[in-house]
Motif scaffolding. Structure first.
Motif, short mmCIF file in Angstrom:
data_model
loop_
_atom_site.label_atom_id
_atom_site.label_comp_id
_atom_site.label_asym_id
_atom_site.label_seq_id
_atom_site.Cartn_x
_atom_site.Cartn_y
_atom_site.Cartn_z
N GLN A 1 0.82 -1.21 0.00
CA GLN A 1 0.00 0.00 0.00
C GLN A 1 0.86 1.26 0.00
OE1 GLN A 1 -2.28 -0.79 3.52
NE2 GLN A 1 -3.86 -1.95 2.43
N ALA A 2 2.00 1.21 0.69
CA ALA A 2 2.90 2.37 0.69
C ALA A 2 3.41 2.65 -0.72
CB ALA A 2 4.06 2.12 1.65
N ALA A 3 3.73 1.60 -1.46
CA ALA A 3 4.18 1.78 -2.84
C ALA A 3 3.08 2.41 -3.68
CB ALA A 3 4.62 0.44 -3.43
N LEU A 4 1.84 1.95 -3.50
CA LEU A 4 0.72 2.51 -4.25
C LEU A 4 0.47 3.95 -3.84
CD1 LEU A 4 -1.65 2.34 -6.17
CD2 LEU A 4 -3.01 1.27 -4.35
N LEU A 5 0.61 4.25 -2.55
CA LEU A 5 0.40 5.61 -2.08
C LEU A 5 1.40 6.57 -2.72
CD1 LEU A 5 -1.07 7.54 -0.12
CD2 LEU A 5 0.64 6.92 1.60
N ALA A 6 2.65 6.16 -2.79
CA ALA A 6 3.66 7.02 -3.42
C ALA A 6 3.34 7.25 -4.89
CB ALA A 6 5.05 6.38 -3.26
N VAL A 7 2.89 6.20 -5.58
CA VAL A 7 2.51 6.34 -6.99
C VAL A 7 1.30 7.26 -7.12
CG1 VAL A 7 1.58 5.09 -8.97
CG2 VAL A 7 3.52 4.16 -7.72
N ALA A 8 0.32 7.08 -6.22
CA ALA A 8 -0.89 7.90 -6.28
C ALA A 8 -0.57 9.38 -6.10
CB ALA A 8 -1.89 7.44 -5.22
N GLU A 9 0.34 9.69 -5.17
CA GLU A 9 0.70 11.09 -4.97
C GLU A 9 1.44 11.65 -6.18
OE1 GLU A 9 1.33 14.87 -3.29
OE2 GLU A 9 -0.20 13.31 -3.14
N SER A 10 2.29 10.83 -6.80
CA SER A 10 2.97 11.29 -8.01
C SER A 10 1.96 11.58 -9.12
CB SER A 10 3.98 10.24 -8.48
OG SER A 10 5.05 10.11 -7.58
N VAL A 11 0.96 10.72 -9.26
CA VAL A 11 -0.06 10.93 -10.29
C VAL A 11 -0.90 12.16 -9.96
CG1 VAL A 11 -2.12 9.93 -11.35
CG2 VAL A 11 -0.12 8.50 -10.94
N ARG A 12 -1.18 12.38 -8.67
CA ARG A 12 -1.93 13.57 -8.27
C ARG A 12 -1.18 14.85 -8.66
NH1 ARG A 12 -2.79 17.43 -4.19
NH2 ARG A 12 -0.75 17.00 -3.31
N ILE A 13 0.12 14.90 -8.34
CA ILE A 13 0.93 16.07 -8.70
C ILE A 13 0.99 16.22 -10.21
CG2 ILE A 13 3.26 17.02 -8.62
CD1 ILE A 13 1.86 17.22 -5.97
N LEU A 14 1.12 15.11 -10.92
CA LEU A 14 1.17 15.15 -12.37
C LEU A 14 -0.11 15.71 -12.95
CD1 LEU A 14 2.37 14.36 -15.15
CD2 LEU A 14 1.51 12.04 -14.76
N GLU A 15 -1.26 15.25 -12.44
CA GLU A 15 -2.54 15.70 -12.98
C GLU A 15 -2.75 17.18 -12.73
OE1 GLU A 15 -6.60 16.94 -12.94
OE2 GLU A 15 -5.43 16.63 -11.10
N ILE A 16 -2.37 17.67 -11.55
CA ILE A 16 -2.51 19.11 -11.26
C ILE A 16 -1.61 19.92 -12.19
CG2 ILE A 16 -2.12 20.89 -9.52
CD1 ILE A 16 -2.82 18.80 -7.39
N SER A 17 -0.39 19.45 -12.39
CA SER A 17 0.55 20.16 -13.27
C SER A 17 0.01 20.22 -14.69
CB SER A 17 1.91 19.47 -13.25
OG SER A 17 2.43 19.39 -11.94
N VAL A 18 -0.58 19.13 -15.16
CA VAL A 18 -1.15 19.12 -16.51
C VAL A 18 -2.28 20.13 -16.61
CG1 VAL A 18 -2.50 17.72 -18.12
CG2 VAL A 18 -0.45 16.77 -17.05
N ARG A 19 -3.14 20.18 -15.60
CA ARG A 19 -4.24 21.15 -15.62
C ARG A 19 -3.71 22.58 -15.71
NH1 ARG A 19 -9.55 20.53 -13.25
NH2 ARG A 19 -10.22 18.36 -13.35
N VAL A 20 -2.70 22.89 -14.89
CA VAL A 20 -2.13 24.23 -14.90
C VAL A 20 -1.47 24.51 -16.25
CG1 VAL A 20 -0.42 25.75 -13.84
CG2 VAL A 20 -1.83 24.24 -12.40
#
Length: 736
Positions: free
Chosen positions: A333-352
């Motif tokens: 779950q920790a590995a998935l959490l780290a990936v999820a946060e990376s995807v969250r930052i990526l998605e916000i950056s794409v929106r901006v």
């Protein structure tokens, strides 16, 4: 050896520049009898078409030429006024030279236009002082630039290349396919997909290097995509990705349902709930990048990660059999959490990056500070951040300004004939390292000697027959502008000497002494350029990339230790979060130094250090320092022994960054730290400490690969020095 497409573009460019320069020159000189108009109409296409390196398609280049035209007019007017005295022209050259070279901080387009704009001031600031000709100078410049822009649009126009958005969409789609199990790539293939986003592989016109919000957003999205693919590569190497897809990749758990699955069918319901949302967010981001429009509707990844953490805490607190199995699930779950946060930052950056407008504050504000800043604040921060001796852009601007100022002083003091050729030699031959400058000068002087002999023979043989020079000029420009870039500096300089000789022989009577003046001016300019290259940062970015990377690594140590201190504080939340601004500032300088380092072939071939991998690792440090305190703040204090082991692990990894920083600069690295033996995990195991451990272990793996390529690392290995600084498990032997 240049490829077929590059050779074709060089030939097309030579046709466009020759046609634009010839049309204005012949019309004004022979049609209207205006030599000043003709001179500026001739040199303005040469300045922006050849001396400048404007990136992009024909339409993009034409637009850029028209945008910089007002700047060129101002520079010609300024040079005309300051030509009254040598000291005034020199001071103007220092200021103009610095500002135009420093404009590279705004991105590749201003950087590409700068040399041509420098030439506009250089042409105007030399005697004779003739303010009455200012109107003719401005008119000739305007006509030349407009003619070249029209040729860029309609005569063999350069087609548009692949956009950065499209390359980014491909990388994000690869990550989404990997997370969804639609494709199975090796770690090397995943890293290669991320490497396609390196700026050196992106056409200059498409590189997100400006200070604006949209450009910063796309740049951050690119860094996020590379980091995400690096995470997936690491999980693939350790078999964790396969385990995650096998135990968390079911598609029958959706929409916040925890799913009451019995009989062992679901081993990790929390991961089964979050993973499809992460995959879907990747797919949506890739689709938005391809469409060029930000996805509509709000995204709830923040809430999803928060709910996921609540599930983990509940599951960890429940009686779940043996501790080792529970720790294994938490690690997954920790590995998935780290990936999820990376995807969250990526998605916000794409929106901006796709929207570009100011937004309310976005968490973490330290990473997305630019989304709420005004345009003037963004520019001011970019300028102030590069006004430092650690900025290679500042180095380059100071070097070229000093060289041009010295050349103008020498040419004016010695009253050299056609003295602007001295500055033109400086402008075309100066490089970022003394070695490259010397290599360019050797070839240029040799080419000019041959060209001067040929030009002298031409002037003696043809005499004052201007019709013969008129017949030679256009085909001569076409050959010179085509063969010069194809065959090298010597050919370019020699052929250009013939071009300027035939052009000036039509404007005013000329003898073989014109060729003599040309070679004297070029040698003088070469000597000045070489002297400045020797005195002003002669190694280019080679030393600065080591220094900035070392400074960046030293800023990472406090971040790593500070993050561990926040998660283990008693009472929880009592320790302040470590400041990230110093590391972000160092990161910007290091990325700039690395970009220039990659453009210096001699330096790049001499060092095998993985600076690109180091930048990705630092992005991982910054991201972990943001999301771990935000999503992993424990409700109760961890046991003292577990907290101390976590802090010791953080100190060990921070010690590794300090050791790598010392290796970067050639200093004696600090001794490797020793670690206590691991003990059994607390019962129940704490997700916060598991997440911290996984972050530290991932950093250790990345830093170990980087250390192997650093200068001095192999010597340490040969003498038996141990790697040290490796994060050991805070969960004990049973956790594996």
């Amino acid at each position: 050896m240049k490829g077929g497409a590059e050779r074709a573009e060089i030939l097309h460019r030579s046709v466009r520049v020759t046609l634009a320069a010839s049309a204005g020159f012949y019309t004004f000189l022979y049609g209207l009898g205006e030599p000043v108009l003709a001179l500026y109409a001739l040199f303005s296409p040469i300045a922006l078409g050849l001396l400048s390196s404007l990136p992009g398609s024909g339409r993009q280049r034409a637009a850029m030429m028209l945008k910089v035209l007002p700047v060129g007019l101002v520079l010609v007017a300024l040079g005309t006024v300051l030509a009254v005295q040598t000291w005034a022209a020199v001071l103007g050259m220092l200021v103009v030279g610095f500002l135009l070279a420093f404009a590279a901080i705004a991105g590749p387009r201003p950087a590409g236009a700068a040399p041509g704009l420098q030439l506009f001031y250089i042409l105007a600031c030399f005697p004779p002082y003739a303010p009455q000709t200012l109107g003719a100078r401005l008119a000739g410049l305007t006509v030349g630039v407009v003619l070249l822009a029209l040729c860029e649009l309609f005569l063999l126009p350069q087609p548009a290349g692949e956009t950065y958005r499209w390359s980014l969409a491909q990388a994000v789609a690869t990550a989404g396919d990997t997370l969804a199990g639609r494709t199975s790539l090796s770690p090397e293939a995943l890293r290669a997909a991320g490497a396609q986003l390196r700026l050196s592989k992106i056409p200059p016109a498409e590189r997100p290097a400006g200070p604006g919000r949209a450009t910063r957003g796309l740049s951050q999205a690119g860094s996020g995509a590379r980091r995400l693919l690096e995470q997936l590569a690491h999980l693939t190497e350790t078999e964790q990705l396969r385990d995650l897809l096998r135990n968390g990749g079911r598609a029958d758990i959706r929409d916040g349902c925890r799913a009451d699955i019995r009989g062992g069918a679901a081993t990790d319901p929390a991961s089964q709930w979050l993973l499809p949302q992460v995959t879907s967010l990747c797919d949506d981001s890739a689709a938005a990048l391809r469409a060029g429009r930000a996805a509509t509707g709000p995204q709830h990844m923040d809430e999803a990660i928060g709910a996921f953490q609540e599930m983990r805490v509940r599951e960890a607190a429940e009686p779940a059999g043996e501790v080792p199995a529970s720790v294994t699930v938490l690690r997954r779950q920790a590995a998935l959490l780290a990936v999820a946060e990376s995807v969250r930052i990526l998605e916000i950056s794409v929106r901006v990056g796709l929207d570009g407008r100011r937004t309310p504050p976005i968490e973490p504000r330290e990473l997305f500070w630019y989304t709420e800043a005004s345009t003037s604040q963004l520019w001011l921060r970019r300028i102030v951040g590069n006004m430092t001796l650690h900025s290679v852009q500042f180095h380059n601007a100071v070097r070229i300004a000093l060289a041009l100022g010295a050349a103008r002083l020498v040419a004016g003091s010695l009253d050299l004939t056609h003295g602007f050729w001295v500055l033109l030699a400086v402008l075309t031959l100066c490089r970022t390292t003394v070695g490259e400058t010397w290599a360019a000068i050797r070839e240029a002087v040799a080419g000019n000697l041959v060209g001067a002999v040929a030009a002298g023979a031409l002037l003696i043989g043809v005499g004052q027959h201007t019709d013969a020079y008129a017949a030679i000029l256009a085909p001569g420009m076409l050959v010179a502008f085509a063969l010069g870039p194809l065959l090298g500096i010597a050919w370019a300089q020699g052929l250009f000497t013939l071009v300027v000789a035939t052009a000036f022989a039509q404007i005013a009577p000329a003898t073989w002494r014109l060729a003599e003046a040309r070679i004297v001016d070029v040698v003088t300019g070469s000597a000045i350029g070489l002297l400045c290259a020797m005195l002003a940062w002669p190694t280019g970015a080679r030393r600065e990339v080591r220094r900035t990377m070392a400074g960046l690594l030293r800023e990472c140590g406090p971040l790593i230790k500070g993050t561990a201190a926040v998660l283990t504080a008693v009472p929880p939340g009592s320790a302040p979060a470590p400041p990230t601004f110093p590391a972000l500032h160092r990161l910007r300088l290091a990325e700039s130094a690395y970009d220039q380092f990659r453009s210096e072939p001699a330096a790049g071939a001499a060092v095998s250090a993985d600076w690109h991998g180091l930048l990705i690792a630092v992005h991982h440090v910054l991201l972990g320092a943001q999301w771990l305190p935000r999503f992993d703040m424990p409700a109760s204090a961890p046991p003292p022994d577990a907290a101390e082991r976590a802090r010791a692990d953080a100190r060990a990894v921070a010690g590794t960054t300090d050791r790598l920083a010392a290796l970067c600069t050639g200093e004696r690295p600090p001794p490797d730290g020793t670690r206590p033996e691991p003990s059994r995990p607390p019962t129940p195991p704490l997700p916060a400490l598991i997440d911290l451990e996984m972050w530290l272990m991932s950093l250790t793996a990345q830093l170990s690969r980087i250390e192997a390529g650093l200068p001095g690392a192999r010597d340490r290995a040969a003498t038996g020095a141990t790697g040290g600084g490796t994060a050991r498990s805070v969960t004990g032997p049973g956790g594996h």
